[in-house]
Structures are given as C-alpha cells and as structure tokens.
Design an enzyme around this catalytic site. Sequence first.
Site, PDB file in Angstrom:
ATOM      1  N   ASN A  71      26.944   1.393  99.500  1.00 26.76           N
ATOM      2  CA  ASN A  71      26.008   1.291 100.885  1.00 26.76           C
ATOM      3  C   ASN A  71      24.747   2.708  99.959  1.00 26.76           C
ATOM      4  OD1 ASN A  71      27.884  -0.010 102.503  1.00 26.76           O
ATOM      5  ND2 ASN A  71      28.686   1.683 103.779  1.00 26.76           N
ATOM      6  N   ASN A 171      23.534  -4.771  98.298  1.00 32.86           N
ATOM      7  CA  ASN A 171      24.994  -5.113  98.795  1.00 32.86           C
ATOM      8  C   ASN A 171      24.916  -5.079 100.548  1.00 32.86           C
ATOM      9  OD1 ASN A 171      27.504  -3.208  98.664  1.00 32.86           O
ATOM     10  ND2 ASN A 171      26.387  -1.733 100.162  1.00 32.86           N
ATOM     11  N   GLU A 172      26.316  -5.565 100.464  1.00 35.60           N
ATOM     12  CA  GLU A 172      26.618  -6.245 102.080  1.00 35.60           C
ATOM     13  C   GLU A 172      24.936  -6.062 103.171  1.00 35.60           C
ATOM     14  OE1 GLU A 172      29.676  -3.514 103.016  1.00 35.60           O
ATOM     15  OE2 GLU A 172      30.913  -3.978 101.604  1.00 35.60           O
ATOM     16  N   TYR A 243      38.993  -5.313 101.856  1.00 37.48           N
ATOM     17  CA  TYR A 243      39.434  -4.186 101.240  1.00 37.48           C
ATOM     18  C   TYR A 243      41.128  -4.660 102.148  1.00 37.48           C
ATOM     19  CZ  TYR A 243      36.097  -1.784  99.811  1.00 37.48           C
ATOM     20  OH  TYR A 243      35.154  -1.341  98.816  1.00 37.48           O
ATOM     21  N   GLU A 291      33.849  -6.189  95.241  1.00 36.59           N
ATOM     22  CA  GLU A 291      35.105  -4.824  95.901  1.00 36.59           C
ATOM     23  C   GLU A 291      35.875  -5.546  96.660  1.00 36.59           C
ATOM     24  OE1 GLU A 291      32.552  -2.431  98.881  1.00 36.59           O
ATOM     25  OE2 GLU A 291      30.758  -2.755  97.864  1.00 36.59           O
ATOM     26  N   GLN A 348      37.521   1.904  94.471  1.00 35.67           N
ATOM     27  CA  GLN A 348      36.408   2.474  93.113  1.00 35.67           C
ATOM     28  C   GLN A 348      37.328   2.804  91.867  1.00 35.67           C
ATOM     29  OE1 GLN A 348      32.829   4.757  94.276  1.00 35.67           O
ATOM     30  NE2 GLN A 348      32.906   3.958  95.846  1.00 35.67           N
TER      31      GLN A 348
END
Length: 497
Positions: A71, A171-172, A243, A291, A348
């Site tokens: 982000n 990103n996203e 996640y 991710e 991470q």
Amino acid sequence: MESKLIISKRFEISEIDPRIYGSFIEHMGRAVYEGIYQPGHPSANEQGFRQDVIELVKELNIPLIRYPGGNFLSGYNWEDGVGPKEQRPKRLDLAWRSLETNEVGMHEFANWIELIDSQINMAVNLGTRGIDEARNLVEYCNFEGGTYWSEQRKQHGQEKPFGIKTWCLGNEMDGPWQIGHKTADEYGRLAEEAGKAMKLVDDSIELVLCGSSSSHMPTFGDWELTVLDHAYDQIDYLSLHQYYGNPDDDLENYLARSLDMEEFIQGVVAICDSVKAKKHSKKQINLSFDEWNIWYHSNEHDEQVKPWQVAPPLLEDHYNFEDALLLGCLLITLLKHSDRVKIACLAQLVNVIAPIMTEAEGKAWRQTIFYPFMHVSNYGRGTVLTPIIDAPTYKTKDFDAVPYLETIAVLNKEKNEVIIFAVNRGKETMKFSVETTDFAIKKIIEFTEMTDFDIKETNTADKERVKPKYSDRYEVTDGGLSIELAPLSWNMIRCEL
C-alpha cells in the site's frame, strides 16, 4: 491412520522457478527501519544494515524480494529515495499514516540485496502517479547511460545499471483502501500503456499485472477479465494476494485453509486461459502470488498505534506452532501449482508479518514459520513430481473433504535426491508409505520434523522452542519408504536415489 504417496519420474508438474521462494519488504512498520536498517545497532555494518538480520535472511535463501510496497507504493515518489540523504524529503505515508524519512531508497536497497545475494522485484506507483514516472524509473535503473535519468543514477554513485528484470504494475488497485484506487477499466488501460512504455525502454523486463487483492473481493473474476482484456499483450504475470488467520480458534478448519489457496489459484488460471482463448493468443499468462502469509494476531494492537511516527510497530504478528503447520500446507500448495505459479512473495520478511523479528536494542530471531519456509526454499529446488495420494479426509465448517495428509515430492536431478514435504493435519500418528514406480530410494539423508508442541506455542528472542528436530522413525522398503508422521507435524524427508 494410514496414507500413501505414489511418485514417478515420468510424471512431472513442472520445473520450479526459484522465484516462487521470493519475499517482500515494504516501507511500513519496522520492516525497513529497525528491521533491515538500523545504524548504531551493535550488528550494523558501515552502511547501517543489521548484519544479524542479513545472516538470518541468508538462511532462507530468498532469490527475489518485492519492493518498496505494498500500500505504501501507491503514494510513493521514487525520486525521494535517490540522491544525497541529507537532501531527501521527509514525507507523510498516507497508507500507514506514518512518517517516511527516505533514508533507505533505491541505491541503499540495491546494496542490501547484493549483501543477501538476491534480486529486486521492483514495483511502480500507478496510484498517484503513472506512465511517465514508471518509464523514468526503468530508465534510471536499467539504461546504460547517456540519458537524463541514467546519468542521474551515475551521479548518485551507481555507474552500472541495476538491471532489474521483474516489475510490478502498481499494488492492489482493486482495493477501495488503495490511494489512487481505480476501476478495472481505468487500471487496465493505465497498466497497458505504462507497461508498453516501460518495455520500450527495456524490452527484456517482465511485468506483473495487479489481479484481485483477495479471492473474496466482490469484484473478483470480473476484475481479472477486464484488466487482462486491456493489458494481456504487454504483461507476463497476473498477481494474487491472500492472507489467512484463525480468529475463531478452530484448528481443523484453520489447517484446511490451503484448500482455499488452491481454489484461488485454479480459478485465476481458468480466467487467464479464457482470455487467452478469447484473444486467440499463443501467449500464456503465469501467476505471481506476490503477497501470501498468515495475518491476524496483530489486528487489535494496530488499532491502538498513534499516527505519524517513524517506523511504528505495525502488523507484528507473533506466530505460533499451528501457524507453522498452515504455512507448510501453503508452501506445498504453491509447489503443486508450480506449472503456473512462477513467482511468489512471502509477505513480509522482517518484523511485519514476518519469519524474522528484531529487537531495536537487541537480537534478531526466528519465528515459528521461519523453518518450513527455510526447508522448502533450500531443498525444494528441481522438478515437482505429480503426487498420487491416498489419505483419509475430514470435514470442517468451510471444507467438505480435507485430507489429513498434505504432501509433495521434488526431484533434484543434479543432487540425485527426492525431497518429500509433508504435513500431518491429524492428532494421531500417521503411517505414511512412499511408493516409487520407476526409481529406488537408497537411503534417507535427513528426516526433519516439527512436532510435539502446544499449538499456541511461540518463539521469542530469548526462547526459540518451536524448531525442527531429527527423526529416525522410518524404514527404506523395496526402494520405497515407510514413515511415521507424528501428530500435527511438519516434515521434510531428503532421500538419496
């Protein structure tokens, strides 16, 4: 409880792309500052990087690291992180409501990457910025010289190009939380044109297009179809993010979450191939699962963190033994789909939902999830063999048929080894037989297991209790194996052929 794995050299899933063992460093929390970089720490080298962290990262043998976000990326000006440090501006990081000092930027991170013998998976900001900034960054990093940005690089101390080959287009961008969030059409068009310009600067680079930031997004599927329709000809990979957590404290359901990852991968592969068919294209789009991890322990703490600090403690999940078991299942799932998942980034690497933790004034240490990742990254090199598995199953609230055994075998032809990774999800000892159809196992080189811990047991800087040990509960039988897998266990069996 009994289970069986049948493997053959003739039946392969794919050669493993080493980048599947990638990771991720974002400018957030204590990942960079007090993580990899801390001048004044007793272990810091002359560049300010913590040598204790470097040594632990080397143990994980990571070939690729995504940078600088996350982000954070969608509000980042890459020019802030180059040139003399004393002239770099301090900025508000709106993504994590922190202060960014820009002490670490492109050159510093590249120096650290060299120290750990890895490569950069560079990301460009397509949130608040666009085509011009993206192509300028490629010129700065990869062009030999004689142009404005390449000469700027030289003036900043880097004569030779960085030569970065893997690039993420934002990103996203599907997420409403993202700075510069876009519709699929807006992002697809921007990514197409940014990618075109970037490859005109350096046609050797590979580009990763943003897919959905989770399979549970309301736009999942439609997003992929739209952005691929726009950018298919320019890009090489489509990203996935996911996640997992256990907020309901349901162990059986939690350890089954790798089935959700598998369904996500299969769905995205189907979408990529449908767009390929629609376009009558000969080009195959592969996946970058850039991710993935376990993330839920730190949520309540993060709500209390005051804004506008430098390197506040964010997303500092302290992992337990059940997290290590699930991480092992997730790694096996990635290997099962190595024919299409060519890049993956454990998100991470240090302090922020990470296998490595640091104390600001003390040690760097290994979390429970460190070990399954270390085993697979170091020994899961070669060719994934197609597994034929016979194992009993159980049912949970979210999954109808969860195998008690999760396993995969990797053939390392250079070392004449087969490496078997296995998780016993059950609470009973499992009699696990391995049958080989066209080769024989000569002996076991190493049988390592993680088991016999309380499922909530964690490691700390002073007490690393959850770690592997050697097992001798095996027998070589007729070129195959008979193994006892302990209850609730992560296992690595290295076999000489």
